[in-house]
Design a protein around this motif. Structure first.
Motif, mmCIF file in Angstrom:
data_model
loop_
_atom_site.group_PDB
_atom_site.id
_atom_site.type_symbol
_atom_site.label_atom_id
_atom_site.label_comp_id
_atom_site.label_asym_id
_atom_site.label_seq_id
_atom_site.Cartn_x
_atom_site.Cartn_y
_atom_site.Cartn_z
ATOM 1 N N ALA A 131 -15.177 -9.327 6.375
ATOM 2 C CA ALA A 131 -14.520 -8.028 6.599
ATOM 3 C C ALA A 131 -14.551 -7.655 8.078
ATOM 4 O O ALA A 131 -13.565 -7.151 8.633
ATOM 5 N N ARG A 132 -15.675 -7.912 8.713
ATOM 6 C CA ARG A 132 -15.786 -7.597 10.151
ATOM 7 C C ARG A 132 -14.869 -8.507 10.971
ATOM 8 O O ARG A 132 -14.208 -8.052 11.909
ATOM 9 N N HIS A 133 -14.847 -9.770 10.611
ATOM 10 C CA HIS A 133 -13.981 -10.724 11.307
ATOM 11 C C HIS A 133 -12.516 -10.317 11.129
ATOM 12 O O HIS A 133 -11.726 -10.329 12.070
ATOM 13 N N GLY A 151 -3.386 -5.867 9.634
ATOM 14 C CA GLY A 151 -4.220 -7.032 9.373
ATOM 15 C C GLY A 151 -3.942 -7.609 8.001
ATOM 16 O O GLY A 151 -3.118 -7.103 7.235
ATOM 17 N N THR A 152 -4.642 -8.693 7.695
ATOM 18 C CA THR A 152 -4.558 -9.304 6.373
ATOM 19 C C THR A 152 -4.906 -8.264 5.311
ATOM 20 O O THR A 152 -5.964 -7.659 5.376
ATOM 21 N N PRO A 153 -4.034 -8.046 4.316
ATOM 22 C CA PRO A 153 -4.397 -7.112 3.254
ATOM 23 C C PRO A 153 -5.665 -7.595 2.558
ATOM 24 O O PRO A 153 -5.769 -8.788 2.233
ATOM 25 N N ALA A 154 -6.613 -6.713 2.362
ATOM 26 C CA ALA A 154 -7.880 -7.140 1.782
ATOM 27 C C ALA A 154 -8.514 -6.004 0.993
ATOM 28 O O ALA A 154 -8.385 -4.844 1.349
ATOM 29 N N ARG A 155 -9.195 -6.369 -0.092
ATOM 30 C CA ARG A 155 -9.928 -5.376 -0.869
ATOM 31 C C ARG A 155 -11.304 -5.925 -1.193
ATOM 32 O O ARG A 155 -11.446 -7.094 -1.550
ATOM 33 N N LEU A 156 -12.282 -5.062 -1.064
ATOM 34 C CA LEU A 156 -13.652 -5.427 -1.420
ATOM 35 C C LEU A 156 -14.066 -4.629 -2.643
ATOM 36 O O LEU A 156 -14.013 -3.393 -2.629
ATOM 37 N N LEU A 172 -18.546 0.429 5.885
ATOM 38 C CA LEU A 172 -17.448 0.126 4.958
ATOM 39 C C LEU A 172 -16.458 1.288 4.921
ATOM 40 O O LEU A 172 -15.241 1.082 4.900
ATOM 41 N N ASP A 173 -16.980 2.532 4.913
ATOM 42 C CA ASP A 173 -16.096 3.702 4.952
ATOM 43 C C ASP A 173 -15.213 3.655 6.204
ATOM 44 O O ASP A 173 -14.011 3.906 6.142
ATOM 45 N N THR A 174 -15.834 3.336 7.322
ATOM 46 C CA THR A 174 -15.085 3.277 8.582
ATOM 47 C C THR A 174 -14.005 2.203 8.522
ATOM 48 O O THR A 174 -12.853 2.446 8.898
ATOM 49 N N LEU A 175 -14.393 1.005 8.045
ATOM 50 C CA LEU A 175 -13.410 -0.084 7.976
ATOM 51 C C LEU A 175 -12.242 0.307 7.070
ATOM 52 O O LEU A 175 -11.081 0.013 7.358
ATOM 53 N N ALA A 176 -12.566 0.997 5.961
ATOM 54 C CA ALA A 176 -11.520 1.332 4.993
ATOM 55 C C ALA A 176 -10.613 2.453 5.497
ATOM 56 O O ALA A 176 -9.501 2.621 5.001
ATOM 57 N N SER A 177 -11.100 3.229 6.476
ATOM 58 C CA SER A 177 -10.259 4.324 6.963
ATOM 59 C C SER A 177 -9.475 3.930 8.213
ATOM 60 O O SER A 177 -8.774 4.755 8.803
ATOM 61 N N ALA A 178 -9.596 2.664 8.607
ATOM 62 C CA ALA A 178 -8.903 2.229 9.823
ATOM 63 C C ALA A 178 -7.391 2.156 9.617
ATOM 64 O O ALA A 178 -6.625 2.101 10.579
ATOM 65 N N GLY A 179 -6.967 2.139 8.358
ATOM 66 C CA GLY A 179 -5.530 2.098 8.089
ATOM 67 C C GLY A 179 -4.883 0.763 8.418
ATOM 68 O O GLY A 179 -3.682 0.690 8.666
ATOM 69 N N ASP A 180 -5.675 -0.306 8.428
ATOM 70 C CA ASP A 180 -5.084 -1.616 8.760
ATOM 71 C C ASP A 180 -5.024 -2.528 7.552
ATOM 72 O O ASP A 180 -4.911 -3.740 7.678
ATOM 73 N N GLY A 181 -5.113 -1.946 6.345
ATOM 74 C CA GLY A 181 -4.927 -2.763 5.151
ATOM 75 C C GLY A 181 -6.193 -3.194 4.454
ATOM 76 O O GLY A 181 -6.170 -4.101 3.631
ATOM 77 N N PHE A 182 -7.311 -2.533 4.749
ATOM 78 C CA PHE A 182 -8.572 -2.888 4.102
ATOM 79 C C PHE A 182 -9.011 -1.753 3.182
ATOM 80 O O PHE A 182 -9.060 -0.598 3.599
ATOM 81 N N ALA A 183 -9.319 -2.074 1.931
ATOM 82 C CA ALA A 183 -9.773 -1.050 0.989
ATOM 83 C C ALA A 183 -11.097 -1.474 0.366
ATOM 84 O O ALA A 183 -11.362 -2.667 0.203
ATOM 85 N N VAL A 184 -11.924 -0.479 0.035
ATOM 86 C CA VAL A 184 -13.195 -0.736 -0.626
ATOM 87 C C VAL A 184 -13.207 -0.013 -1.962
ATOM 88 O O VAL A 184 -12.841 1.158 -2.042
#
Ligand SMILES: Cc1cc2nc3c(=O)[nH]c(=O)nc-3n(C[C@H](O)[C@H](O)[C@H](O)COP(=O)(O)OP(=O)(O)OC[C@H]3O[C@@H](n4cnc5c(N)ncnc54)[C@H](O)[C@@H]3O)c2cc1C
Lengths: 257, 214
Positions: A131-133, A151-156, A172-184
């Motif tokens: 996720a960080r990468h 970014g690559t669409p991704a869900r954790l 994880l909250d921060t990554l998910a709020s970046a709006g670049d296609g990552f959801a938790v």
């Protein structure tokens, strides 16, 4: 043939609590050659009389960070190595390790996605490196792409016992709020905070179907955690139509029998 | 590393008492390969989903550098002379389990009726799910390897490699290929799945041959 993976000395530069029983150690490694997200390292502890033990720990940090890696360790009651790391190790200590190890449970941005990550408890550690990468490489492509490609669409999907036991929760909250296609997506199996509307059960096929749905069946899936969880996830995803060779698994944690 | 590094404050867990199976600390130490720890558990490790082949479609085949390929259905395989084995198993992920009890068919038995070509020197185990692992024939003949279908008195569970898995106790456990379906006899060595991904080609746990270059 291939070069040996040599033992090297790391210096612990920081120690941080993730949950009441999980702690992250930052290891300064001047000689680190880099790793791929999902790989692990072997740690070796040696007593005065030469008695020594080894254990594997996934690398939590992204490959973009150089000169140091993070490992995140769950304290197992009575555990020979995890309890030592929690009780004794402080910044400034040196630890012997070698790595990176493992060439299959890895994800690189170049592999593409969409990406489905499923973890139970400390099984999130190698997935966090992914996720960080992913976040770092999507930031890089945002910076260079004029059209602002995401970014690559991704869900954790992360299974934890209770809210206090969610590892990396704030990040994880921060990554998910970046709006670049990552959801938790969290599921809390034993204890839920008041007003919790998320999942409150162990991961099952119906949950996997829900989480998978927005990504479609062309995902690359990575599952890590205790054996029972990994079996459920891997077999469930096969029944949901994923080709087995798109599902990569790693197991650690309690084994049952 | 030349001089031995000592980890500050590390003593280690030194179990002084016999374990549940009555093994003394000395014997346990003697039977624990370097870098391993003992566990009474049977951890599961596999790189992907667990394949499930119905028994009526299962077969085991020996092919490659042999006079005539040999093949057994599940019933034929069960009818072969089998043996009970009690062996110590070591996984590269660091656990060792002493005295694991299996039932299975020796590779010697499987190869008995097969005529090996003079050039035959290596075997590649092939499996449901696409997994492979390689071994020199010299490492599996003479009762060094068997195809197991029972563990601890019960049918081998799918997550542990059932219906049948190869067991090669003298090598790290990844060589004990789960879900085995075939043995391909070859004149040259051919790295298998983990052997192509940075793990040691031979994998002798007593020499701590974990990763290529060890
Ligand atoms: C590839 C790989 C990557 C790993 N990555 C991580 C990681 O990122 N973070 C991490 O914390 N661990 C990780 N592990 C597990 C780690 O290697 C150790 O097994 C773990 O820290 C326990 O070691 P110990 O010496 O403290 O316990 P031990 O003294 O070895 O075990 C004590 C008892 O606890 C049981 N036990 C072992 N693990 C667990 C568990 N998780 N929960 C409950 N009981 C357990 C054992 O069966 C044993 O009975 C990884 C393992 C592998 C193989």
């Amino acid at each position: 043939m291939t070069n040996a993976i040599d033992w090297q000395l790391a210096t612990v530069t920081a120690v941080r609590d993730e949950t009441p029983t999980v702690r992250t150690f930052t290891l300064g490694l001047p000689g680190w050659d880099g790793h791929r997200a999902g790989q692990h390292l072997d740690l070796r502890l040696t007593a005065e009389d030469g008695y020594s033990v080894e254990r594997s720990y996934s690398i939590a940090s992204e490959p973009e960070r150089s000169g140091e890696v993070d490992i995140t360790v769950e304290r197992i009651p009575g555990g020979e190595v995890s309890a030592f790391l929690h009780e004794v190790v402080v910044p400034g200590d040196r630890l012997e390790l070698r790595g990176p190890i493992g060439g299959y449970f890895v994800w690189e941005a170049a592999l593409g996605g969409p990406l489905l990550l499923v973890a139970g408890g400390s099984g999130v550690v190698p997935l966090m490196a992914m996720a960080r990468h992913r976040a770092r490489s999507s930031a890089a492509s945002l910076a260079t792409a004029a059209n602002g490609a995401a970014g690559t669409p991704a869900r954790l999907l992360l299974s934890s016992r209770g809210p206090e036991e969610i590892i990396y929760r704030a990040e994880l909250d921060t990554l998910a709020s970046a709006g670049d296609g990552f959801a938790v997506v969290h599921t809390l199996t034993r204890q839920q905070p008041p007003g919790w509307t998320g999942y409150a059960r162990r991961i099952d096929e119906a949950m996997l179907a829900d989480v998978l749905e927005p990504l479609g069946a062309s995902v690359r899936a990575y599952a890590c955690g205790p054996t029972a969880l990994v079996e459920t996830v891997a077999n469930g995803l096969v029944r949901l139509g994923l080709p087995p060779d798109r599902i990569r698994t790693e197991r650690f944690g309690p084994t049952g029998t | 590393m030349g001089e031995r590094f000592v980890t500050r404050g590390f003593v280690g867990r030194r179990d002084a008492a016999p374990d549940a199976a009555g093994l003394s600390p000395d014997e346990r130490r003697r039977r624990t390969p370097p870098g391993q720890y003992l566990t009474p558990d049977f951890p599961v490790l596999s790189a992907g989903p667990t394949p499930r082949t119905p028994l009526d479609r299962w077969s085991l085949r020996i092919e490659g550098l042999v006079g005539q390929p040999a093949q057994w259905t599940w019933d034929e395989f069960l009818a072969l002379p089998s043996r009970d084995y009690v062996v110590d198993i070591s996984c590269v992920t660091k656990w060792t389990h002493l005295d694991m009890r299996w039932k299975g068919v020796s590779l010697d038995t499987l190869l008995e009726g097969v005529e090996l070509d003079q050039r035959a020197a290596f075997v590649v185990a092939t499996c449901d799910g696409g997994y492979t692992t390689n071994l020199p024939l010299a490492d599996v003949l003479n009762n060094q390897a068997f195809v197991a279908y029972e563990y601890d008195g019960r049918p081998l569970q799918p997550e542990h490699g059932g219906p049948a898995r190869l067991v090669v106790p003298a090598r790290y456990f990844w060589k004990s290929a789960k879900w085995i379906r075939g043995l391909r006899i070859q004149d040259r060595d051919e790295p298998g799945f983990w052997e192509s991904l940075g793990y040691h080609n031979r994998g002798d746990q007593w020499l701590e041959e974990r990763y290529s270059g060890d």
